[in-house]
Design a protein around this motif. Structure first.
Motif, PDB file in Angstrom:
ATOM      1  N   ALA A  56       0.800  -1.103   0.170  1.00  0.00           N
ATOM      2  CA  ALA A  56       0.075   0.132  -0.110  1.00  0.00           C
ATOM      3  C   ALA A  56       1.100   1.276  -0.283  1.00  0.00           C
ATOM      4  CB  ALA A  56      -0.980   0.050   1.184  1.00  0.00           C
ATOM      5  N   TYR A 131      -8.868  -4.455   1.802  1.00  0.00           N
ATOM      6  CA  TYR A 131      -7.899  -5.262   0.914  1.00  0.00           C
ATOM      7  C   TYR A 131      -7.699  -6.658   1.003  1.00  0.00           C
ATOM      8  CZ  TYR A 131      -5.210  -4.550   5.106  1.00  0.00           C
ATOM      9  OH  TYR A 131      -4.739  -4.175   6.308  1.00  0.00           O
ATOM     10  N   VAL A 339      -5.527   0.895  -3.165  1.00  0.00           N
ATOM     11  CA  VAL A 339      -4.814   2.216  -2.914  1.00  0.00           C
ATOM     12  C   VAL A 339      -5.119   2.936  -4.222  1.00  0.00           C
ATOM     13  CG1 VAL A 339      -2.854   3.947  -2.550  1.00  0.00           C
ATOM     14  CG2 VAL A 339      -3.142   1.957  -1.359  1.00  0.00           C
TER      15      VAL A 339
END
Length: 792
Positions: A56, A131, A339
């Motif tokens: 990320a 995620y 992201v």
């Protein structure tokens, strides 16, 4: 910035209050900061943050360096370690929400934590983008109205599983699950999907910590295609029990989750008592379904990186750590694309908000308009990421392809991909199966019906004897009719002997339908064969045995009572009484058979035997079946018939014994009849119960019944007719009797004349003897007796 403990987190919060510039650096010139609140599980049940956090951060660096995405903004990540624990996550969520700065989006990982965060986020008008959450429960839009995830739902495995079931022709499966919410909801979804596909879940087992009983139940209920839903540690326990129960090999296929480590079954685990060799043997050939988390194609996505370039950059950021020992390494592409999905969505909202006089930096927890705009932008996301194409369904879950692998020789091999959104299966034809035919096993034990038919060699052999017996009966019947005018034949009551011969031939003819079964006729015709058996045997017995019984009955009636013996001997035997007796016996059988056929007709019944395994190497069982002639009250009818005929046989034996010393010319063959009755009665009384006991053994039952009929008929015909043939042939009596009849014109059945002639012959012989004695003796008193002797 990473907080690995509660104390470190507290120290960071204190530092944030006193030195905010250290925690949140000033934005670049002309750029405003947007803050993302994240929870990365660095430890706990799923330490996915170990690889997902660097991934990320790598995405944030690339986004912030782009001039075409959020050119006026800079994204910054504020993150804590949730330890994959909902209790810990509650405290951290409080800190995120009540500590400056305001977070525009929340990014949790781990299903249990995401459930907590997504349910609470609606109260703060926050979008939640996960995620690493696969729980199907998170697809509930009413409960989680602002939730999105780049990690597909665990239910995405189910369309792939159903597709494979259909490809391999399976309509019956079994399941075993660990009793946690994620697996329970996944299984509920699977049940719904297989029901729509006409696939049955025949066995559903669950366990909390010990799977031993559940695995035994799978074995006991003949589970073959088994879907296993459990975490990696429980998977080792399950397959240790699978090895013990031998629930693996050519007959079984296991479907597992694909996100276990490649060597998960080789890891030493004190919770099991199986060796690595045992585990390797048990897991061989199982199939895994795994969400494609890394694009298999060499395509440059929105971040201008291919999937392989992304992996290289991630490995560099991890500092050489072993990927297999780094939690969340497989899910790292999902965090990276999460992201990017957020950045693209925020970028998409800038123009619409500006048109309404709003800006992203104006967001606060009471601003519903900006949240709605971000929701719309995320909901319409469509771009190529390192994990593949990123698109969300109506429930906010990621749509993705599924990788299908099979463990072959100790290593996983790709055998296909499935895109559920396009219903497209890409197949490599590299699946390998154990067994002789190298094909997928059956979803259940295939049971093949196999009818047991009579041995044709036995049937042919007995039929030959029965045919020869019928020819013998024809010869005997012809002989008896042709010599009907001979006195010796007439004194044996030839009409009764004719009935005996006909009855024997009918009984012998019954051997043929007795041996006919489903091998020769179709099922609709089989009841007709049953009726033929019944009628031929019943009427044949009545004629053959009934005629002999009649003879012995009347001999006993006329000649066994001493006080009436002399008078009865003088009385002529009226033939109609004999015929009437046979007629009564025949009528009883005819009426009983007719009533049986009308009231309770015969039909086919199928006897089912214990299943048998074939000699060949096949995953089938043979279900032996045997056809019988039966009726609703078969036992009652057999009891009546056997009881009546059994008494008749016993009475015949008694009468034959009583009349063994009787001598009469009216029925001159009654001793032969008695001998025939002995043999027939003994054979019948032995054969009837034996055939009932052996009814399930078609060859033995037929052999006993048919040979008893053949021997009884042969014995009866030989005992009754062969002595007559021999006497007439050796003595020539049929010629002398015919000549004598022409000379005297007297009746051939006149017993008084026959006795008179016999006495005359004896008198002449005595006279010759006396003359010879007198010729050699002296005259004297003996000579005086000569006239007297001559007179005698």
């Amino acid at each position: 910035m990473l907080l690995s403990s509660r104390g470190a987190r507290t120290r960071l919060l204190r530092a944030a209050l006193t030195l905010p510039l250290l925690l949140w650096p000033l934005p670049s010139a002309g750029k405003k900061k947007l803050y993302i609140g994240a929870l990365f599980p660095m430890s706990g049940g799923w330490p996915g943050g170990q690889a997902c956090l660097p991934s990320a951060q790598m995405a944030l660096d690339l986004v912030n360096n782009r001039t075409d995405i959020l050119p006026d903004y800079e994204l910054e990540l504020i993150y804590y370690d949730s330890m994959c624990d909902p209790g810990e996550a509650t405290k951290l969520l409080y800190d995120l929400l009540y500590t400056e700065p305001i977070k525009i989006v929340l990014m949790p990982g781990c299903s249990s934590v995401s459930t907590l965060v997504a349910e609470a986020a609606r109260m703060w008008n926050l979008i939640v983008l996960s995620y690493g959450s696969s729980s199907p429960a998170l697809s509930n839009r009413q409960r989680f109205p602002t939730f999105f995830r780049t990690h597909p739902s665990a239910t995405l495995h189910n369309p792939t599983r159903v597709k494979l079931f259909q490809k391999w022709g399976w309509t019956r499966i079994a399941t075993i699950q660990q009793t946690t919410e994620v697996f329970t909801s996944t299984l509920d979804d699977l049940e719904q999907r297989v029901k729509e596909a006409d696939i049955e879940i025949s066995v559903r087992q669950s366990f909390l910590t010990d799977p031993a009983v559940a695995v035994k139940n799978l074995k006991r209920q003949d589970a073959r295609i088994i879907v296993g839903l459990f975490y990696e540690t429980e998977a080792r326990k399950v397959f240790c029990e699978v090895f013990k129960e031998k629930l693996y090999g050519k007959k079984y296929v296991w479907f597992l989750i694909g996100w276990y480590a490649d060597n998960w079954y080789k890891i030493k685990d004190p919770a099991i008592n199986c060796t690595v060799e045992n585990m390797t043997e048990a897991v061989e050939g199982h199939v895994t379904t795994e969400i494609v988390m890394l694009n298999p194609e060499t395509v440059r996505g929105v971040s201008n990186l291919t999937s392989q370039e992304f992996l290289g950059a991630l490995m560099s950021r991890l500092g050489g750590k072993n990927p297999e020992e780094t939690g969340g390494f497989q899910e790292a592409p999902l965090a990276y694309d999460a992201v990017w999905a957020l950045a693209l969505a925020l970028n998409k909202t800038v123009a619409p908000l500006k048109a309404r006089g709003r800006r992203l930096e104006d967001f606060n927890y009471n601003n519903h308009d900006i949240t709605s705009e971000i929701y719309r932008a995320l909901n319409t996301s469509l771009f190529e990421g390192v994990s593949g194409q990123v698109v969300f369904d109506a429930q906010g879950s990621r749509m993705a392809m599924t990788l299908i692998e099979q463990l072959q020789g100790g290593s996983y091999r790709k055998i296909g991909y499935y895109d559920s959104s396009q219903n497209h299966l890409t197949w490599y034809d590299k699946d390998v199966w154990i067994g002789k035919f190298m094909s997928p096993p059956a979803d259940r034990t295939i049971v093949t019906d196999e009818y047991r038919y009579l041995s044709q060699k036995l049937f042919a052999s007995v039929s030959v004897f029965a045919g020869l017996g019928i020819l013998l009966g024809i010869v005997c019947l012809t002989f008896n009719i042709y010599n009907g005018n001979v006195r010796y034949i007439q004194n044996s009551q030839p009409y009764l002997n004719n009935m005996t011969a006909v009855g024997c031939m009918m009984a012998l003819a019954a051997v043929f339908p007795l041996g006919i079964d489903g091998h020769h006729v179709q099922k609709p015709q089989f009841p007709v064969v049953c009726q033929f058996r019944l009628w031929l045997l019943g009427l044949g017995f009545s004629l053959a045995y009934g005629s002999m019984f009649t003879k012995i009955w009347w001999v006993h009636t006329l000649f066994t009572k001493k006080d009436e013996k002399k008078e009865r001997k003088k009385q002529p035997l009226e033939p109609w009484k004999l015929y009437a007796t046979v007629g009564v016996l025949l009528a009883i059988d005819f009426l009983s058979l007719m009533i049986w056929q009308i009231v309770d007709p015969l039909y086919i019944t199928i006897e089912v035997f214990t299943k048998e395994a074939p000699k060949e190497d096949l995953d089938v069982l043979i279900q032996p079946l045997l056809e019988h002639c039966s009726s609703e009250k078969m036992n009652t009818w057999l009891g009546v018939v056997y009881g009546y005929k059994g008494l008749l046989l016993l009475l015949g034996i008694f009468l034959a014994y009583e009349t063994k010393s009787v001598s009469t010319e009216k029925i001159n063959d009654h001793r032969a009849v008695g001998m025939a009755i002995y043999n027939v009665a003994v054979l019948c009384l032995i054969t009837a119960p034996v055939t009932m006991i052996l009814s399930s053994q078609q060859d033995a039952s037929f052999a006993f019944a048919s040979l008893a009929i053949v021997f009884s008929a042969y014995i009866t015909l030989v005992v009754l007719f062969v002595p007559k043939m021999r006497r007439l042939i050796t003595r020539g009596e049929w010629q002398s009797e015919q000549q004598d009849t022409l000379k005297t014109g007297s009746s051939t059945n006149n017993n008084d004349e026959e006795k008179s002639r016999q006495l005359e012959r004896e008198n002449r012989e005595l006279q010759k003897i006396i003359q010879e004695k007198l010729h050699h003796s002296k005259p004297g008193p003996v000579g005086a007796l000569n006239p007297v002797l001559l007179e005698l």
